[in-house]
Each structure stands twice: as C-alpha cells, then as structure tokens.
Design a protein around this motif. Structure first.
Motif, short mmCIF file in Angstrom:
data_model
loop_
_atom_site.label_atom_id
_atom_site.label_comp_id
_atom_site.label_asym_id
_atom_site.label_seq_id
_atom_site.Cartn_x
_atom_site.Cartn_y
_atom_site.Cartn_z
N LEU A 53 0.83 -1.21 0.00
CA LEU A 53 0.00 0.00 0.00
C LEU A 53 0.86 1.26 0.00
N THR A 54 1.94 1.24 0.75
CA THR A 54 2.85 2.40 0.80
C THR A 54 3.52 2.63 -0.55
N LEU A 57 0.97 4.09 -2.81
CA LEU A 57 0.78 5.51 -2.46
C LEU A 57 1.86 6.36 -3.12
N VAL A 62 -2.93 4.88 -5.06
CA VAL A 62 -3.90 4.86 -3.97
C VAL A 62 -3.79 6.17 -3.18
N THR A 63 -4.83 6.46 -2.45
CA THR A 63 -4.80 7.57 -1.50
C THR A 63 -5.11 6.98 -0.13
N ARG A 64 -4.80 7.76 0.91
CA ARG A 64 -5.11 7.28 2.25
C ARG A 64 -5.61 8.45 3.09
N TRP A 73 -7.60 3.20 3.00
CA TRP A 73 -7.00 3.30 1.68
C TRP A 73 -8.06 3.24 0.59
#
Length: 129
Positions: A53-54, A57, A62-64, A73
C-alpha cells in the motif's frame, strides 16, 4: 544437488500490487490494510500489505486518510492508469525521448499501432474543441 522442497510460489511486486488494487476496488468505501489482508485470504503478512500500500501511495495509485490510529486506503487509479504511470516514468527517465518513443512505436503490432494513432487523433481533436 537441487532443492526438492515445494513451497508456495513467490509472487512478484507487480502481481501483489495488482491483487491489492483489485481488493481495494471491490470495497464500497475506504478500506483498512487489515481488510485488504482478509480479502486476499490472509496469505500475505499484514506488514507486506502495508508495504505494498505504501509503494502504491508513492506511485499515486492509492490515496489514504487517517482512520483512528491507522489509515483507510482508496484506489486512485485502475490497472490501466497504473500501467500508464509506469510507462511515463520510464520515458521521463530517458534523455532521448524521441529514440524511446520511436523504438516503442516500431515494436508495436499493426493493430496496436492503429489503435495508438486513433487515440492520438482523438486526443488532438479534444484539445482543439
């Protein structure tokens, strides 16, 4: 001597990113890393999901948003958007853009070349409008 052990097949980074993005797209709202891990069957460690996920990003895929002590996320692009981002990154890293684009175009199959010309024509028409 060869190793006869048959462990689970190791997946590549791109494949894992695609799986995580696919899981996020199935969510009806921003999802936690734990939810993604469960959705993928729990075969990946939580820390691996966070790492993926990082990376996504950093790539803008993706956004968080803060959700308590962790993050929720959301996918920012689909697979096509992620592939386009990768292609752009490769192009931006080269000093001779013309040579790279020329080589790319000459390596295309005729149907892909036709499609690319069609898409470029549409993009040009949209800019003129």
């Amino acid at each position: 001597m060869t190793d006869q052990r048959q462990g689970p097949r190791r997946r590549g980074q791109g494949e894992l990113e695609a799986l995580v993005l696919s899981a996020l797209r199935e969510a009806d709202r921003p999802a936690s890393a734990g939810w993604v891990q469960e959705r993928l069957g729990g075969n990946l460690a939580y820390t691996t999901v966070i790492t993926i996920l990082t990376r996504l990003l950093a790539k803008g895929a993706v956004t968080r948003e803060r959700a308590g002590r962790s993050f929720a996320w959301t996918p920012a692009s689909d697979q096509a958007g992620l592939a386009a981002h990768k292609m752009r990154k490769v192009l931006d890293a080269e000093s001779n853009r013309e040579a790279v684009l020329s080589s790319f175009i000459t390596s295309l199959e005729p149907d892909d070349e036709r499609l690319l010309r069609e898409l470029l024509g549409r993009a040009e028409n949209e800019r003129e409008d």
